[in-house]
Scaffold this motif. Structure first.
Motif, mmCIF file in Angstrom:
data_model
loop_
_atom_site.group_PDB
_atom_site.id
_atom_site.type_symbol
_atom_site.label_atom_id
_atom_site.label_comp_id
_atom_site.label_asym_id
_atom_site.label_seq_id
_atom_site.Cartn_x
_atom_site.Cartn_y
_atom_site.Cartn_z
ATOM 1 N N PRO A 225 0.813 -1.218 0.000
ATOM 2 C CA PRO A 225 0.000 0.000 0.000
ATOM 3 C C PRO A 225 0.846 1.267 0.000
ATOM 4 O O PRO A 225 0.471 2.266 -0.632
ATOM 5 N N THR A 226 1.969 1.227 0.696
ATOM 6 C CA THR A 226 2.858 2.391 0.738
ATOM 7 C C THR A 226 3.406 2.715 -0.643
ATOM 8 O O THR A 226 3.436 3.882 -1.060
ATOM 9 N N THR A 227 3.832 1.666 -1.364
ATOM 10 C CA THR A 227 4.327 1.868 -2.726
ATOM 11 C C THR A 227 3.220 2.386 -3.629
ATOM 12 O O THR A 227 3.427 3.305 -4.436
ATOM 13 N N ALA A 228 2.024 1.820 -3.502
ATOM 14 C CA ALA A 228 0.895 2.265 -4.323
ATOM 15 C C ALA A 228 0.573 3.733 -4.061
ATOM 16 O O ALA A 228 0.266 4.492 -4.991
ATOM 17 N N ALA A 229 0.656 4.150 -2.801
ATOM 18 C CA ALA A 229 0.395 5.547 -2.464
ATOM 19 C C ALA A 229 1.452 6.459 -3.087
ATOM 20 O O ALA A 229 1.122 7.529 -3.642
ATOM 21 N N SER A 230 2.718 6.054 -3.034
ATOM 22 C CA SER A 230 3.796 6.846 -3.631
ATOM 23 C C SER A 230 3.636 6.926 -5.142
ATOM 24 O O SER A 230 3.844 7.990 -5.746
ATOM 25 N N GLN A 231 3.265 5.805 -5.739
ATOM 26 C CA GLN A 231 3.067 5.794 -7.192
ATOM 27 C C GLN A 231 1.902 6.687 -7.593
ATOM 28 O O GLN A 231 1.958 7.382 -8.617
ATOM 29 N N THR A 232 0.846 6.691 -6.789
ATOM 30 C CA THR A 232 -0.299 7.563 -7.069
ATOM 31 C C THR A 232 0.106 9.032 -7.013
ATOM 32 O O THR A 232 -0.245 9.825 -7.898
ATOM 33 N N ALA A 247 -7.125 0.383 -9.518
ATOM 34 C CA ALA A 247 -6.281 -0.271 -8.515
ATOM 35 C C ALA A 247 -6.626 -1.751 -8.494
ATOM 36 O O ALA A 247 -7.761 -2.126 -8.201
ATOM 37 N N ILE A 248 -5.649 -2.605 -8.733
ATOM 38 C CA ILE A 248 -5.897 -3.992 -9.105
ATOM 39 C C ILE A 248 -6.273 -4.914 -7.947
ATOM 40 O O ILE A 248 -6.871 -5.957 -8.152
ATOM 41 N N ASP A 249 -5.913 -4.575 -6.695
ATOM 42 C CA ASP A 249 -6.214 -5.473 -5.583
ATOM 43 C C ASP A 249 -6.285 -4.711 -4.265
ATOM 44 O O ASP A 249 -6.225 -3.483 -4.252
ATOM 45 N N THR A 250 -6.405 -5.450 -3.158
ATOM 46 C CA THR A 250 -6.619 -4.827 -1.847
ATOM 47 C C THR A 250 -5.513 -3.845 -1.446
ATOM 48 O O THR A 250 -5.807 -2.668 -1.159
ATOM 49 N N PRO A 251 -4.232 -4.264 -1.381
ATOM 50 C CA PRO A 251 -3.200 -3.309 -0.973
ATOM 51 C C PRO A 251 -3.126 -2.089 -1.883
ATOM 52 O O PRO A 251 -2.917 -0.960 -1.420
ATOM 53 N N THR A 252 -3.308 -2.323 -3.173
ATOM 54 C CA THR A 252 -3.273 -1.220 -4.129
ATOM 55 C C THR A 252 -4.429 -0.260 -3.900
ATOM 56 O O THR A 252 -4.255 0.964 -3.895
ATOM 57 N N GLY A 253 -5.616 -0.807 -3.712
ATOM 58 C CA GLY A 253 -6.779 0.035 -3.458
ATOM 59 C C GLY A 253 -6.605 0.883 -2.215
ATOM 60 O O GLY A 253 -6.944 2.078 -2.201
ATOM 61 N N GLU A 254 -6.059 0.275 -1.158
ATOM 62 C CA GLU A 254 -5.837 1.024 0.079
ATOM 63 C C GLU A 254 -4.831 2.156 -0.141
ATOM 64 O O GLU A 254 -5.028 3.281 0.340
ATOM 65 N N GLY A 255 -3.745 1.864 -0.870
ATOM 66 C CA GLY A 255 -2.722 2.875 -1.118
ATOM 67 C C GLY A 255 -3.213 3.997 -2.012
ATOM 68 O O GLY A 255 -2.964 5.186 -1.736
ATOM 69 N N VAL A 256 -3.922 3.647 -3.079
ATOM 70 C CA VAL A 256 -4.428 4.656 -4.013
ATOM 71 C C VAL A 256 -5.434 5.569 -3.318
ATOM 72 O O VAL A 256 -5.369 6.801 -3.419
ATOM 73 N N GLY A 257 -6.382 4.975 -2.602
ATOM 74 C CA GLY A 257 -7.398 5.776 -1.925
ATOM 75 C C GLY A 257 -6.796 6.723 -0.903
ATOM 76 O O GLY A 257 -7.194 7.895 -0.805
ATOM 77 N N THR A 258 -5.832 6.239 -0.132
ATOM 78 C CA THR A 258 -5.174 7.076 0.869
ATOM 79 C C THR A 258 -4.440 8.247 0.212
ATOM 80 O O THR A 258 -4.511 9.390 0.682
ATOM 81 N N ALA A 259 -3.752 7.967 -0.905
ATOM 82 C CA ALA A 259 -3.006 9.026 -1.599
ATOM 83 C C ALA A 259 -3.939 10.085 -2.172
ATOM 84 O O ALA A 259 -3.652 11.289 -2.097
ATOM 85 N N LEU A 260 -5.063 9.681 -2.742
ATOM 86 C CA LEU A 260 -6.015 10.651 -3.289
ATOM 87 C C LEU A 260 -6.624 11.499 -2.188
ATOM 88 O O LEU A 260 -6.866 12.705 -2.366
ATOM 89 N N GLN A 261 -6.841 10.863 -1.043
ATOM 90 C CA GLN A 261 -7.376 11.594 0.099
ATOM 91 C C GLN A 261 -6.375 12.652 0.574
ATOM 92 O O GLN A 261 -6.735 13.816 0.809
ATOM 93 N N GLU A 262 -5.115 12.248 0.696
ATOM 94 C CA GLU A 262 -4.077 13.170 1.173
ATOM 95 C C GLU A 262 -3.808 14.297 0.174
ATOM 96 O O GLU A 262 -3.471 15.415 0.573
ATOM 97 N N ALA A 263 -3.978 13.987 -1.120
ATOM 98 C CA ALA A 263 -3.751 15.006 -2.154
ATOM 99 C C ALA A 263 -4.961 15.902 -2.378
ATOM 100 O O ALA A 263 -4.930 16.793 -3.233
ATOM 101 N N LYS A 264 -6.029 15.643 -1.614
ATOM 102 C CA LYS A 264 -7.272 16.385 -1.771
ATOM 103 C C LYS A 264 -7.768 16.328 -3.225
ATOM 104 O O LYS A 264 -8.223 17.336 -3.790
#
Length: 347
Positions: A225-232, A247-264
């Motif tokens: 998830p951390t890598t997915a967030a950085s990639q997002t 986002a292809i699976d659970t860890p990816t979905g968690e990372g992508v969603g968190t990154a979009l939230q943080e980026a507003k």
């Protein structure tokens, strides 16, 4: 999206089969039988030693990982079914997704000579050798979720409809971005059959139906998830006009969603993710994830245990060589609907 009626049919059918198997067990009809290859053409046959009761059957079950919410739900389904059937279930796996971590687990279980093996192969090529050893020992093998490239080694394969799920993700994301714009894919890693099918289905659907949508990048996060967030975050910088992410699976979905939230970026960049962990469900409700393609891991686990039991107990006519379970689509608008939320993993 699958209707409640379809799911009731699935549940009713499974209950009917279980009642039938109970009657067989109570009547003492379990006998010494050699179970041959099923329709998928597997070359191995289970041991011909007599099976006198379900208590003498041990099913080894190796998940993709032991910590992913998808496999925790699968474990719950498998354990519930094993208890109903009265068989022994050994659930054993690694905390990391890799063939190098999974192989020692499989090898150790082989030394215990279980009645059957259910496995979520972490690599379609690398796990052929360990599975071949079970086949050589005349122990039937059922694949759940993912599979291997040489399916002749398997008595059955049980999975969600991943190709269709990728297409459903594409259609959902296309609708959210009004069928135009740049989108990206963040995947786990190549060689995972389920993820490969999702990515392929997504790409095919975009190419076939949405000429104004372009896939500008495909990243791989190795289940982090951390890598997915950085990639997002990097994608948002590299593509200022980015409209959506798959986002292809659970860890990816968690990372992508968190990154979009943080980026507003909620409401500006739309994300469709696979699976339905508790964190993904929370992100869906907040709008950080716009939609989820949800699987039925508990049903996958239960069906795999049923089939493993059948193969050992002599009910091979009940075993299908390939089973595709339907997906359920959840959106932010339907996230709190009980008919949707009941599919969240761990519920």
């Amino acid at each position: 999206m699958t209707s409640n009626f379809d799911n009731r049919l699935l549940d009713a059918g499974r209950r009917g089969l279980r009642r039938k198997w109970r009657r067989v067990a109570v009547s003492g009809a379990l006998a010494s039988m050699a179970v041959g290859s099923v329709a998928c053409g597997a070359s191995s046959t289970p041991s011909s030693s007599a099976v006198t009761s379900p208590k003498s059957i041990t099913i080894a079950f190796v998940p993709g990982t032991t910590t992913n919410p998808f496999y925790i739900s699968m474990e719950a389904g498998a354990k519930s079914e094993a208890a109903k059937l009265g068989v022994n279930l050994v659930w054993q796996g690694s905390t990391t997704w890799s063939a190098s971590a999974q192989t020692p687990v499989v090898d150790a279980l082989l030394a215990q000579h279980p009645s059957a093996l259910v496995i979520v192969p972490t690599d379609e090529t690398a796990m052929k050798g360990p599975i071949q050893q079970f086949v050589n020992a005349h122990i039937p093998v059922v694949a759940a979720d993912t599979t291997i490239s040489d399916t002749s080694l398997l008595q059955s394969q049980i999975t969600g409809d991943n190709s269709l799920g990728g297409k459903q993700a594409a259609d959902t994301l296309a609708s959210l971005i009004h069928e135009t714009g740049q989108v990206a894919i963040i995947d786990n890693e190549p060689g995972v059959t389920t993820d490969d099918a999702r990515q392929s289905g997504f790409g095919q659907e975009i190419a076939a139906k949405y000429p104004n949508i372009s896939i500008v990048a495909t990243e791989y996060d190795a289940e982090s998830p951390t890598t997915a967030a950085s990639q997002t975050a990097a994608l948002l910088l590299a593509y200022p006009q980015l409209a959506g992410i798959f986002a292809i699976d659970t860890p990816t979905g968690e990372g992508v969603g968190t990154a979009l939230q943080e980026a507003k970026a909620i409401g500006k960049v739309f994300a469709v993710a696979y699976d339905a962990s508790a964190e993904e469900a929370t992100l869906l409700k907040s709008g950080a994830l716009s939609a989820l393609v949800m699987q039925q891991p508990a049903l996958e686990g239960a069906t795999a245990v049923q089939y493993a039991y059948d193969l050992v107990a002599g009910h091979k006519s009940e075993v299908k060589s390939f089973v595709l379970l339907p997906n359920i689509i959840a959106t932010t608008a339907t996230a709190n609907d009980p008919n949707i939320s009941k599919y969240y993993y761990g519920v």
